[in-house]
Write an enzyme that holds these catalytic residues in place. Structure first.
Site, PDB file in Angstrom:
ATOM      1  N   TYR A 143       2.562  -4.200   1.286  1.00  0.00           N
ATOM      2  CA  TYR A 143       1.345  -4.964   1.586  1.00  0.00           C
ATOM      3  C   TYR A 143       1.664  -6.176   2.470  1.00  0.00           C
ATOM      4  O   TYR A 143       1.038  -7.211   2.357  1.00  0.00           O
ATOM      5  CB  TYR A 143       0.633  -5.373   0.289  1.00  0.00           C
TER       6      TYR A 143
ATOM      7  N   TYR B  98      -3.967 -13.704  -2.491  1.00  0.00           N
ATOM      8  CA  TYR B  98      -3.790 -13.562  -3.950  1.00  0.00           C
ATOM      9  C   TYR B  98      -2.997 -14.736  -4.539  1.00  0.00           C
ATOM     10  O   TYR B  98      -2.468 -14.599  -5.646  1.00  0.00           O
ATOM     11  CB  TYR B  98      -3.013 -12.281  -4.286  1.00  0.00           C
TER      12      TYR B  98
ATOM     13  N   CYS C  91      -5.076 -20.814  12.744  1.00  0.00           N
ATOM     14  CA  CYS C  91      -6.028 -21.934  12.697  1.00  0.00           C
ATOM     15  C   CYS C  91      -6.834 -21.902  11.397  1.00  0.00           C
ATOM     16  O   CYS C  91      -8.046 -21.725  11.419  1.00  0.00           O
ATOM     17  CB  CYS C  91      -6.938 -21.859  13.918  1.00  0.00           C
ATOM     18  N   GLU C  92      -6.157 -21.989  10.288  1.00  0.00           N
ATOM     19  CA  GLU C  92      -6.838 -22.054   8.986  1.00  0.00           C
ATOM     20  C   GLU C  92      -6.001 -22.896   8.032  1.00  0.00           C
ATOM     21  O   GLU C  92      -4.769 -22.739   7.973  1.00  0.00           O
ATOM     22  CB  GLU C  92      -7.013 -20.650   8.381  1.00  0.00           C
TER      23      GLU C  92
ATOM     24  N   GLU D 189       2.383   7.347  -8.766  1.00  0.00           N
ATOM     25  CA  GLU D 189       2.066   6.862  -7.407  1.00  0.00           C
ATOM     26  C   GLU D 189       2.572   5.451  -7.160  1.00  0.00           C
ATOM     27  O   GLU D 189       1.785   4.538  -6.885  1.00  0.00           O
ATOM     28  CB  GLU D 189       0.543   6.829  -7.210  1.00  0.00           C
TER      29      GLU D 189
ATOM     30  N   GLY E 277       3.913   2.247  -5.234  1.00  0.00           N
ATOM     31  CA  GLY E 277       3.959   1.742  -3.860  1.00  0.00           C
ATOM     32  C   GLY E 277       4.909   0.561  -3.816  1.00  0.00           C
ATOM     33  O   GLY E 277       6.060   0.659  -3.389  1.00  0.00           O
TER      34      GLY E 277
ATOM     35  N   ARG F  25      -0.593 -12.067   1.737  1.00  0.00           N
ATOM     36  CA  ARG F  25      -0.575 -12.097   0.270  1.00  0.00           C
ATOM     37  C   ARG F  25      -0.670 -13.523  -0.310  1.00  0.00           C
ATOM     38  O   ARG F  25      -1.422 -13.738  -1.248  1.00  0.00           O
ATOM     39  CB  ARG F  25       0.669 -11.373  -0.277  1.00  0.00           C
TER      40      ARG F  25
HETATM   41  N1  LLP Z   1      -2.410   4.486  -6.390  1.00  0.00           N
HETATM   42  C1  LLP Z   1      -3.631   3.944  -6.244  1.00  0.00           C
HETATM   43  C2  LLP Z   1      -4.802   4.765  -6.461  1.00  0.00           C
HETATM   44  C3  LLP Z   1      -3.770   2.581  -5.893  1.00  0.00           C
HETATM   45  O1  LLP Z   1      -4.979   2.060  -5.778  1.00  0.00           O
HETATM   46  C4  LLP Z   1      -2.601   1.806  -5.652  1.00  0.00           C
HETATM   47  C5  LLP Z   1      -2.703   0.407  -5.257  1.00  0.00           C
HETATM   48  C6  LLP Z   1      -1.346   2.430  -5.808  1.00  0.00           C
HETATM   49  C7  LLP Z   1      -1.288   3.774  -6.171  1.00  0.00           C
HETATM   50  C8  LLP Z   1      -0.051   1.690  -5.626  1.00  0.00           C
HETATM   51  O2  LLP Z   1       0.104   0.669  -6.552  1.00  0.00           O
HETATM   52  P1  LLP Z   1       1.472  -0.175  -6.592  1.00  0.00           P
HETATM   53  O3  LLP Z   1       2.553   0.711  -7.157  1.00  0.00           O
HETATM   54  O4  LLP Z   1       1.782  -0.575  -5.197  1.00  0.00           O
HETATM   55  O5  LLP Z   1       1.167  -1.323  -7.443  1.00  0.00           O
HETATM   56  N2  LLP Z   1      -2.587  -5.560  -1.584  1.00  0.00           N
HETATM   57  C9  LLP Z   1      -2.299  -5.867  -2.978  1.00  0.00           C
HETATM   58  C10 LLP Z   1      -2.064  -4.623  -3.804  1.00  0.00           C
HETATM   59  C11 LLP Z   1      -3.254  -3.666  -3.827  1.00  0.00           C
HETATM   60  C12 LLP Z   1      -2.951  -2.404  -4.592  1.00  0.00           C
HETATM   61  C13 LLP Z   1      -4.088  -1.477  -4.575  1.00  0.00           C
HETATM   62  N3  LLP Z   1      -3.826  -0.165  -5.077  1.00  0.00           N
HETATM   63  C14 LLP Z   1      -1.090  -6.826  -3.008  1.00  0.00           C
HETATM   64  O6  LLP Z   1      -0.582  -7.206  -1.956  1.00  0.00           O
HETATM   65  O7  LLP Z   1      -0.666  -7.241  -4.074  1.00  0.00           O
END
Ligand code: LLP
Length: 436
Positions: free
Chosen positions: A383, A327, A354-355, A285, A287, A323
């Protein structure tokens, strides 16, 4: 600065292959997200080749939360991707993009009964996150006269090297069922009349720049897979999650390639399935690693202020890219219309929100900038827009997609009317009150 292969500097301008970002900013305005479909396709193919050259039965489920634009989902669907969906909205988008219900997984630690009913109606496998959810789903499937296909989300209790807010497989997180309880969960699922356990799922965290944690997680999953196979579960898939990071600091960081990931993880997977005597599909999976580097956020300088720092005040803020504020994330900044000039000024890129925390980048060496100059924040495809908001009542900016020599809007910019379009007039408030 080291740039990824699809980005280059030509005549001082940042270009995405043949597309000059200065011209894109003139045509579509700023702020502007610009995404390269060809880069997404190349990233997808890297994964697909690395995995399928070692095991033929692989399904890549794009993590739709990273970037939910239908055009991105369609691009990935056309390559054969399914999706990890985390909400009814993401499920609808994935189906609208042409993804098959059989290659979707409905994830989430807090699904409503409506979410579960939707998964049953659409025939989408549910990643079950608690015993409570299992029993609710059993009841909902029973009422619909259906069998609900499920996987359990394993919490492997693994420490991973990433930001604590995005480590998802720690013992203390809200996600998944403790690995020690997983055999009991499958036993319970087998005893449910309307549940069919068909898979097993985990996710250990995001932005992980080493392969070892994935190897460890795979080891945990394979041990469980063997145990539940003995129990009578017929696993159709093993989903190892996403999480491979990208080198946001290109000159200092290195991310494992999909090839390195596959070379490290696949032997554990192949040994595990051989030991269990099964041939399930391998699901992953990703992303971020599919879409992050496909996108730049173009932003124009509104003003320059010499104060405690040199503040470069730009038209994009944490309403569009949260981000850094959320983070402490690092995104490279390129002076998109003067990239060939000497980088001599330590500059802090500040948004219009405004932060105090609305800072996109701190103390970066850039050319001397003035109002009207164009900056590009790199690696904003994951993201980025997906976590944007209308905070400070700022309409969100447009998104443009590139493919080959074509460019087109994949989302128009919001207008002031979009700010109020979902708001309702209240019966006890007079409308259109003239001022004074
Ligand atoms: N599968 C599940 C169940 C997840 O919770 C996530 C990400 C992914 C797949 C995808 O993970 P990736 O390949 O993108 O690392 N907003 C944060 C990242 C939060 C990720 C949460 N879950 C950021 O901007 O770094």
């Amino acid at each position: 600065m080291i740039l990824p292969a699809h980005l280059l500097i030509r005549n001082g301008h940042l270009c995405i292959r043949d597309h000059d970002t200065v011209l894109l900013a003139e045509e579509y305005g700023t702020p502007l997200f610009v995404t390269d479909e060809d880069r997404i396709a190349a990233n997808y193919r890297d994964y697909h080749e690395a995995l399928t050259s070692r095991y033929p039965d692989v399904q890549i489920l794009y993590a739709a939360k990273a970037n939910g634009n239908l055009a991105v989902l369609r691009a990935l669907a056309s390559l054969g991707a399914g999706a990890d969906v985390f909400s009814a909205g993401e499920l609808h988008l994935a189906l609208a993009a042409g993804m098959q219900p059989g290659c979707l997984l409905f994830n989430g630690s807090s699904k409503s009964r409506a979410d579960l009913a939707l998964a049953v109606e659409k025939g989408v496998v549910v990643s079950v996150d608690s015993f409570d959810e299992l029993h609710q789903l059993n009841e909902i499937a029973g009422m619909a006269g259906a069998q609900a296909a499920i996987a359990f989300r394993v919490n492997p209790a693994l420490q991973v090297p990433t930001h604590p807010k995005i480590a998802t497989g720690l013992e203390t997180t809200k996600f998944g069922i403790a690995h020690a309880l997983i055999p009991a969960a499958y036993r319970e699922a087998l005893a449910c009349d309307n549940i069919e356990p068909v898979g097993i799922h985990c996710h250990i965290g995001s932005q992980i720049l080493a392969v070892e944690p994935f190897v460890q997680a795979c080891g945990v999953m394979m041990r469980i897979a063997a145990e539940i196979t003995d129990m009578g579960v017929q696993l159709r898939f093993i989903d190892l999650g996403g999480g491979l990071g990208i080198p946001y600091r290109m000159s200092e960081e290195r991310a494992p390639t999909p090839e390195e990931y596959a070379a490290a993880v696949m032997p554990v997977f192949l040994e595990g399935i051989a030991a269990a005597g099964i041939r399930p599909s391998l699901w992953i999976e990703p992303g971020r690693s599919l879409v992050a580097d496909s996108t730049v956020l173009l932003t124009r300088v509104n003003s320059v202020k010499e104060a405690y720092r040199t503040f470069i005040n730009v038209d994009a803020g944490f309403n569009l890219l949260i981000r850094p504020a959320m983070y402490d994330a690092y995104h490279e900044v390129v002076a998109a219309d003067r990239a060939d000039q000497d980088h001599t000024v330590r500059s802090t890129i500040a948004g219009p929100i405004c932060e105090t925390g609305d800072i996109l980048a701190t103390d970066r060496l850039l050319p001397a900038l003035r109002a009207g100059n164009l900056l590009a924040l790199l690696d904003c495809g994951a993201y980025g827009f997906a976590m944007s908001s209308q905070y400070n009542s700022r309409p969100r900016c447009p998104e443009v997609m590139l493919k080959g020599s074509s460019a087109a809007l994949m989302r128009r910019g919001e207008t002031i009317d979009d700010l109020t379009s979902a708001m309702q007039p209240l019966p006890w408030q007079e409308q259109d009150t003239p001022p004074g």
